[in-house]
Design a protein around this motif. Structure first.
Motif, short mmCIF file in Angstrom:
data_model
loop_
_atom_site.label_atom_id
_atom_site.label_comp_id
_atom_site.label_asym_id
_atom_site.label_seq_id
_atom_site.Cartn_x
_atom_site.Cartn_y
_atom_site.Cartn_z
N ILE A 78 46.71 44.67 28.06
CA ILE A 78 46.69 44.40 29.49
C ILE A 78 47.70 43.29 29.78
CG2 ILE A 78 44.80 42.71 29.36
CD1 ILE A 78 44.92 45.28 32.13
N ASP A 79 48.44 43.42 30.86
CA ASP A 79 49.41 42.40 31.24
C ASP A 79 48.69 41.24 31.93
OD1 ASP A 79 52.53 41.98 31.61
OD2 ASP A 79 51.54 41.28 33.45
N ALA A 80 49.16 40.04 31.72
CA ALA A 80 48.55 38.85 32.30
C ALA A 80 48.48 38.91 33.82
CB ALA A 80 49.31 37.60 31.85
N ASN A 81 49.38 39.66 34.46
CA ASN A 81 49.39 39.75 35.92
C ASN A 81 48.52 40.87 36.46
OD1 ASN A 81 51.20 37.58 36.48
ND2 ASN A 81 52.83 38.85 35.64
N ASP A 82 47.91 41.67 35.58
CA ASP A 82 47.02 42.73 36.03
C ASP A 82 45.67 42.14 36.46
OD1 ASP A 82 48.88 44.72 35.59
OD2 ASP A 82 48.11 45.21 33.60
N SER A 83 44.92 42.91 37.22
CA SER A 83 43.64 42.42 37.73
C SER A 83 42.53 42.53 36.68
CB SER A 83 43.22 43.22 38.97
OG SER A 83 42.87 44.55 38.61
N ILE A 84 41.51 41.72 36.87
CA ILE A 84 40.31 41.78 36.03
C ILE A 84 39.68 43.17 36.15
CG2 ILE A 84 37.94 40.90 35.82
CD1 ILE A 84 39.95 38.99 34.64
N HIS A 85 39.73 43.74 37.34
CA HIS A 85 39.20 45.09 37.57
C HIS A 85 39.92 46.10 36.67
CE1 HIS A 85 37.53 48.49 39.76
NE2 HIS A 85 38.75 48.98 39.84
N SER A 86 41.24 46.01 36.61
CA SER A 86 42.02 46.92 35.75
C SER A 86 41.66 46.73 34.29
CB SER A 86 43.52 46.67 35.93
OG SER A 86 43.92 47.00 37.23
N ALA A 87 41.46 45.49 33.88
CA ALA A 87 41.09 45.20 32.49
C ALA A 87 39.74 45.82 32.16
CB ALA A 87 41.06 43.70 32.25
N ARG A 88 38.79 45.67 33.07
CA ARG A 88 37.45 46.22 32.84
C ARG A 88 37.52 47.74 32.73
NH1 ARG A 88 33.38 43.98 36.94
NH2 ARG A 88 34.76 45.09 38.34
N GLU A 89 38.29 48.39 33.60
CA GLU A 89 38.44 49.85 33.53
C GLU A 89 39.11 50.29 32.24
OE1 GLU A 89 40.57 50.99 37.06
OE2 GLU A 89 38.70 51.44 38.11
N LEU A 90 40.13 49.56 31.80
CA LEU A 90 40.83 49.89 30.56
C LEU A 90 39.91 49.77 29.36
CD1 LEU A 90 43.66 50.71 29.55
CD2 LEU A 90 44.16 48.28 29.30
N MET A 91 39.08 48.72 29.34
CA MET A 91 38.11 48.56 28.26
C MET A 91 37.15 49.73 28.22
SD MET A 91 37.05 44.55 28.35
CE MET A 91 38.18 43.26 27.88
N GLN A 92 36.66 50.13 29.37
CA GLN A 92 35.72 51.26 29.43
C GLN A 92 36.38 52.55 28.97
OE1 GLN A 92 34.35 51.09 33.50
NE2 GLN A 92 32.71 49.66 33.00
#
Length: 75
Positions: free
Chosen positions: A19-33
């Protein structure tokens, strides 16, 4: 007892989700899932800048008024 000839690359993931540092927490959570992981390496300018965990996300979201779509990974 015979120990097989194994090397560390036998256990490593070849296509690591990041995940890129400038991406949202929401994007990170979706990517993890999507990838079934609890940790993501964080990249900044193409280099590893850190590691984000589900626990980090939960802590960030516990802040009153936190918005997962606006909050960046780097925050």
């Amino acid at each position: 007892m015979t120990i097989p000839n194994l090397t560390i690359d036998s256990f490593c993931t070849e296509q690591v989700a990041t995940i890129d540092a400038n991406d949202s927490i929401h994007s990170a959570r979706e990517l993890m899932q999507r990838h079934g992981v609890r940790h993501l390496p964080v990249t900044e300018s193409g280099s590893c800048a850190g590691l984000l965990s589900q626990r980090d996300i939960h802590a960030a979201m516990a802040v009153k008024g936190a918005n997962a779509r606006r909050m960046k990974v780097s925050d």
